[in-house]
Design an enzyme around this catalytic site. Sequence first.
Site, PDB file in Angstrom:
ATOM      1  N   HIS A  93       0.872  -1.173   0.000  1.00 39.40           N
ATOM      2  CA  HIS A  93       0.000   0.000   0.000  1.00 39.40           C
ATOM      3  C   HIS A  93       0.909   1.223   0.000  1.00 39.40           C
ATOM      4  CE1 HIS A  93      -3.908   1.973   1.683  1.00 39.40           C
ATOM      5  NE2 HIS A  93      -3.185   2.841   1.020  1.00 39.40           N
ATOM      6  N   ARG A 117       1.648   4.676   0.189  1.00 37.92           N
ATOM      7  CA  ARG A 117       0.982   5.927   0.540  1.00 37.92           C
ATOM      8  C   ARG A 117       1.764   7.127   0.007  1.00 37.92           C
ATOM      9  NH1 ARG A 117      -2.958   4.936   4.367  1.00 37.92           N
ATOM     10  NH2 ARG A 117      -2.901   2.781   5.154  1.00 37.92           N
ATOM     11  N   GLU A 157      -2.563  -1.726  -3.197  1.00 39.67           N
ATOM     12  CA  GLU A 157      -3.681  -1.050  -2.565  1.00 39.67           C
ATOM     13  C   GLU A 157      -3.446   0.454  -2.549  1.00 39.67           C
ATOM     14  OE1 GLU A 157      -4.661  -4.437   0.838  1.00 39.67           O
ATOM     15  OE2 GLU A 157      -3.645  -2.577   1.404  1.00 39.67           O
ATOM     16  N   THR A 162      -3.625   4.082   9.237  1.00 39.92           N
ATOM     17  CA  THR A 162      -3.851   2.854   8.485  1.00 39.92           C
ATOM     18  C   THR A 162      -5.283   2.859   7.979  1.00 39.92           C
ATOM     19  OG1 THR A 162      -3.663   0.431   8.560  1.00 39.92           O
ATOM     20  CG2 THR A 162      -4.580   1.516  10.511  1.00 39.92           C
ATOM     21  N   HIS A 219      -7.134  -7.011   7.540  1.00 38.55           N
ATOM     22  CA  HIS A 219      -6.877  -6.044   8.602  1.00 38.55           C
ATOM     23  C   HIS A 219      -6.980  -6.730   9.965  1.00 38.55           C
ATOM     24  CE1 HIS A 219      -5.913  -1.755   8.773  1.00 38.55           C
ATOM     25  NE2 HIS A 219      -6.258  -1.856  10.043  1.00 38.55           N
ATOM     26  N   ASP A 220      -5.866  -6.696  10.695  1.00 42.15           N
ATOM     27  CA  ASP A 220      -5.783  -7.220  12.063  1.00 42.15           C
ATOM     28  C   ASP A 220      -6.143  -8.696  12.151  1.00 42.15           C
ATOM     29  OD1 ASP A 220      -4.951  -4.754  12.949  1.00 42.15           O
ATOM     30  OD2 ASP A 220      -6.955  -4.095  13.545  1.00 42.15           O
TER      31      ASP A 220
END
Length: 248
Positions: free
Chosen positions: A43, A45, A75, A105, A198-199
């Site tokens: 991802h 950013r 992503e 995040t 996620h997590d």
Amino acid sequence: MTELSVNLNAVALLRNRRDLPWPSMTGLGRIALEAGAVGLTVHPRPDERHTRRADLPDLRTLIDTEFPDREFNIEGNPSEDFLELVEEIQPEQVTLVPDDPAQATSDHGWDFKADGAHLHKIVARLKVTTGARISLFADADPAQMAAAAETGCDRVELYTGPYGGCHDDPEAQARELEKLAETAEAAIALGLGVNAGHDLTVENLTPLALRIPDLAEVSIGHGLTADALTYGMAETVRRFRRACGQVV
């Protein structure tokens, strides 16, 4: 069978603490793929606080030259810069996420009813320019799935943060799991594939994969990287693959 894509953002975050080339994203990515991961996820950013734009060509080359049967999943929020980046790199999957650049995040999915027309244009563009599978980040909300399908996407990626956040509350976790399962069922009924991320951990991944038997793929970074500090990357990937229901 649920496949595992290894998210390398946490590896990049650790690397970026020093002006040094280690830990190596390509080196650990290679180990993950050798251990049976279906692909690698990043991802990138805008502030490059973990994965950098410069990392992407090396990861693309790793997959193309050594693991041509595996996938690269990129992503990001679909800004023009991001769209041009994925059009350059040509990943097998693009996951669009409604991130604000200031977010620590990803913490929520798209409002498909509000953003559907905008997403439809982006999905159509990326299918022409990349040929990639397009996945859209989604909250556990069955009522949103019809609008998600109207964007023309191939899959939704269920945001599992609330589920993972209930690690110390079994009853709350069970409720979150049901929300995810109901959303997955609604998506599948509309012809969408379902990813999740996620997590996720070894402990909560197995119940998720069992409750959503048609779950196509999970993308895991933080928990997997944390476990890799104890077990090593190769064994950690095998542990997560077993948690997905794979025979390893």
